[in-house]
Design an enzyme around this catalytic site. Structure first.
Site, PDB file in Angstrom:
ATOM      1  CB  SER A  69      -0.901   0.029   1.233  1.00  0.00           C
ATOM      2  OG  SER A  69      -1.737  -1.087   1.248  1.00  0.00           O
ATOM      3  CE1 TYR A 117      -1.508  -0.129   7.069  1.00  0.00           C
ATOM      4  CE2 TYR A 117      -1.815  -0.595   4.735  1.00  0.00           C
ATOM      5  CZ  TYR A 117      -1.410  -0.999   6.002  1.00  0.00           C
ATOM      6  OH  TYR A 117      -0.920  -2.274   6.183  1.00  0.00           O
ATOM      7  CB  ALA A 118      -0.681   4.994   0.976  1.00  0.00           C
ATOM      8  CB  THR A 171      11.001  -2.073   1.272  1.00  0.00           C
ATOM      9  OG1 THR A 171      11.308  -1.114   2.295  1.00  0.00           O
ATOM     10  CG2 THR A 171       9.530  -2.459   1.394  1.00  0.00           C
TER      11      THR A 171
HETATM   12  N1  LIG Z   1      -2.970  -8.327   6.628  1.00  0.00           N
HETATM   13  C1  LIG Z   1      -2.567  -7.718   5.520  1.00  0.00           C
HETATM   14  O1  LIG Z   1      -3.117  -7.939   4.429  1.00  0.00           O
HETATM   15  C2  LIG Z   1      -1.422  -6.732   5.560  1.00  0.00           C
HETATM   16  C3  LIG Z   1      -0.934  -6.240   4.350  1.00  0.00           C
HETATM   17  C4  LIG Z   1       0.135  -5.348   4.361  1.00  0.00           C
HETATM   18  C5  LIG Z   1       0.710  -4.967   5.558  1.00  0.00           C
HETATM   19  N2  LIG Z   1       0.209  -5.435   6.735  1.00  0.00           N
HETATM   20  C6  LIG Z   1       0.873  -4.991   7.970  1.00  0.00           C
HETATM   21  O2  LIG Z   1       1.272  -6.123   8.725  1.00  0.00           O
HETATM   22  C7  LIG Z   1       1.200  -5.827  10.113  1.00  0.00           C
HETATM   23  C8  LIG Z   1       0.277  -6.826  10.800  1.00  0.00           C
HETATM   24  O3  LIG Z   1      -1.005  -6.746  10.189  1.00  0.00           O
HETATM   25  P1  LIG Z   1      -2.212  -7.695  10.596  1.00  0.00           P
HETATM   26  O4  LIG Z   1      -3.088  -7.775   9.413  1.00  0.00           O
HETATM   27  O5  LIG Z   1      -1.696  -8.925  11.239  1.00  0.00           O
HETATM   28  O6  LIG Z   1      -2.931  -6.766  11.718  1.00  0.00           O
HETATM   29  P2  LIG Z   1      -3.897  -7.180  12.926  1.00  0.00           P
HETATM   30  O7  LIG Z   1      -4.748  -5.985  13.202  1.00  0.00           O
HETATM   31  O8  LIG Z   1      -4.579  -8.493  12.651  1.00  0.00           O
HETATM   32  O9  LIG Z   1      -2.914  -7.399  14.144  1.00  0.00           O
HETATM   33  C9  LIG Z   1      -2.263  -6.302  14.737  1.00  0.00           C
HETATM   34  C10 LIG Z   1      -1.826  -6.686  16.149  1.00  0.00           C
HETATM   35  O10 LIG Z   1      -1.295  -5.517  16.764  1.00  0.00           O
HETATM   36  C11 LIG Z   1      -1.909  -5.335  18.046  1.00  0.00           C
HETATM   37  N3  LIG Z   1      -1.952  -3.910  18.336  1.00  0.00           N
HETATM   38  C12 LIG Z   1      -2.719  -2.980  17.727  1.00  0.00           C
HETATM   39  N4  LIG Z   1      -2.487  -1.772  18.256  1.00  0.00           N
HETATM   40  C13 LIG Z   1      -1.549  -1.943  19.226  1.00  0.00           C
HETATM   41  C14 LIG Z   1      -0.884  -1.070  20.129  1.00  0.00           C
HETATM   42  N5  LIG Z   1      -1.148   0.255  20.125  1.00  0.00           N
HETATM   43  N6  LIG Z   1       0.017  -1.594  20.989  1.00  0.00           N
HETATM   44  C15 LIG Z   1       0.283  -2.925  21.001  1.00  0.00           C
HETATM   45  N7  LIG Z   1      -0.306  -3.809  20.164  1.00  0.00           N
HETATM   46  C16 LIG Z   1      -1.211  -3.316  19.295  1.00  0.00           C
HETATM   47  C17 LIG Z   1      -3.290  -5.955  17.905  1.00  0.00           C
HETATM   48  O11 LIG Z   1      -3.830  -6.313  19.169  1.00  0.00           O
HETATM   49  C18 LIG Z   1      -2.994  -7.163  17.016  1.00  0.00           C
HETATM   50  O12 LIG Z   1      -2.611  -8.296  17.775  1.00  0.00           O
HETATM   51  C19 LIG Z   1       0.734  -4.377  10.204  1.00  0.00           C
HETATM   52  O13 LIG Z   1       1.844  -3.518  10.270  1.00  0.00           O
HETATM   53  C20 LIG Z   1      -0.010  -4.194   8.908  1.00  0.00           C
HETATM   54  O14 LIG Z   1      -0.106  -2.850   8.551  1.00  0.00           O
HETATM   55  C21 LIG Z   1      -0.836  -6.318   6.760  1.00  0.00           C
END
Ligand SMILES: NC(=O)c1ccc[n+]([C@@H]2O[C@H](COP(=O)([O-])OP(=O)(O)OC[C@H]3O[C@@H](n4cnc5c(N)ncnc54)[C@H](O)[C@@H]3O)[C@@H](O)[C@H]2O)c1
Length: 254
Positions: free
Chosen positions: A144, A160-161, A247
């Site tokens: 993103s 987010y981007a 990256t």
């Molecule tokens: N799932 C996707 O498709 C995707 C794609 C690209 C990037 N990402 C990135 O990967 C990472 C993980 O994504 P995900 O989909 O597993 O997210 P998710 O929301 O399922 O999990 C995030 C975790 O972080 C914890 N969390 C949230 N806020 C917090 C805080 N302030 N302090 C401590 N813990 C906190 C939540 O409790 C959760 O366990 C993120 O950085 C997300 O942006 C995900």
């Protein structure tokens, strides 16, 4: 020999989604894990599962956007487990809205959640890593960072981007600052990955949007958390010993 045998490894946002898969994968490779998350029951459930399979796990619950929480967590981790070898800055997320309708509160929330823990946790581990001339940091960017057609069409993802492009800038600069001091820092940029939180959203997008993930991703499928965890493991391990400031897209060809 396991690829992270006895390495003290911190994973933030480990209780759910990709963080959970990363913790499981690094634990399988012998890491001694410290898991941080705001979701205390989720942390305890994962820790019990990992301990049952023989992995050493410490948990710290709290909001990792808060400076004092991060300082206390890393002081405890380093006192209990020793200096950190591997840090996975995984916490992130988004409050999406069309940019012309986005509240400043949602903008601030998204920038803060993705960038601040990455800065605070990296700052917490670097002095000991630099002193030992050893350490690997893996951050979580996203496909993103260059804009995502399905997110733009569905809800709007500019904050987010911007935040995930910020992670790319962060690792590029920190790599320049610490490479000569023996520390590596990289990012993984996932495409759309299936988790409990994203499954229904991607299914709806695939059913309703012209520029949907299943049409726009060249591999024509959503990724699996294990595919992200394997990329994190590579960058965290000595197999990536000459890789820094990168990256790595794990996004099915986008
Ligand atoms: N799932 C996707 O498709 C995707 C794609 C690209 C990037 N990402 C990135 O990967 C990472 C993980 O994504 P995900 O989909 O597993 O997210 P998710 O929301 O399922 O999990 C995030 C975790 O972080 C914890 N969390 C949230 N806020 C917090 C805080 N302030 N302090 C401590 N813990 C906190 C939540 O409790 C959760 O366990 C993120 O950085 C997300 O942006 C995900």
């Amino acid at each position: 020999m396991a690829r992270l045998q006895d390495k003290v490894t911190v994973v933030t946002g480990a209780a759910n989604g990709l963080g959970q898969a990363i913790a499981r994968r690094l634990g399988q490779e012998g890491a001694r894990l410290a898991l941080l998350d705001i979701d205390e029951p989720g942390l305890q459930a994962l820790a019990a599962e990992l301990r049952a399979s023989g992995t050493e796990v410490t948990t710290c619950s709290g909001d990792v956007t808060e400076e004092a929480v991060v300082q206390q967590a890393f002081a405890r981790i380093q006192a209990e487990l020793g200096p950190v070898d591997v840090l996975v800055n995984n916490v992130g997320g988004s409050r999406n809205a069309r940019i012309w309708e986005m509240s400043a509160a949602d903008w601030d929330f998204t920038l803060r959640l993705n960038l601040r823990p990455t800065f605070l946790c990296t700052r917490a581990v670097l002095p000991a890593m630099m002193a030992r001339r050893s350490g690997s940091i893996v951050c979580m960017s996203s496909g993103s960072r260059e804009g995502t057609p399905w997110t733009a069409a569905h809800s709007g993802g500019a904050a987010y981007a911007a935040a995930k492009a910020g992670i790319h800038g962060f690792i590029r600069d920190v790599a320049l600052e610490v490479s000569a001091l023996g520390v590596r820092i990289n990012a993984v940029a996932p495409g759309p990955i299936e988790t409990d939180k994203t499954r229904a959203v991607f299914a709806e997008m695939n059913a309703t949007l012209e520029h949907s993930p299943d049409r726009m991703v060249p591999m024509r499928r959503i990724g699996q958390p294990r595919e992200i965890a394997d990329a994190v493991l590579f960058l965290a391990s000595d197999e990536a010993s000459y890789v820094t400031g990168v990256t790595l897209d794990v996004a099915g060809g986008r």
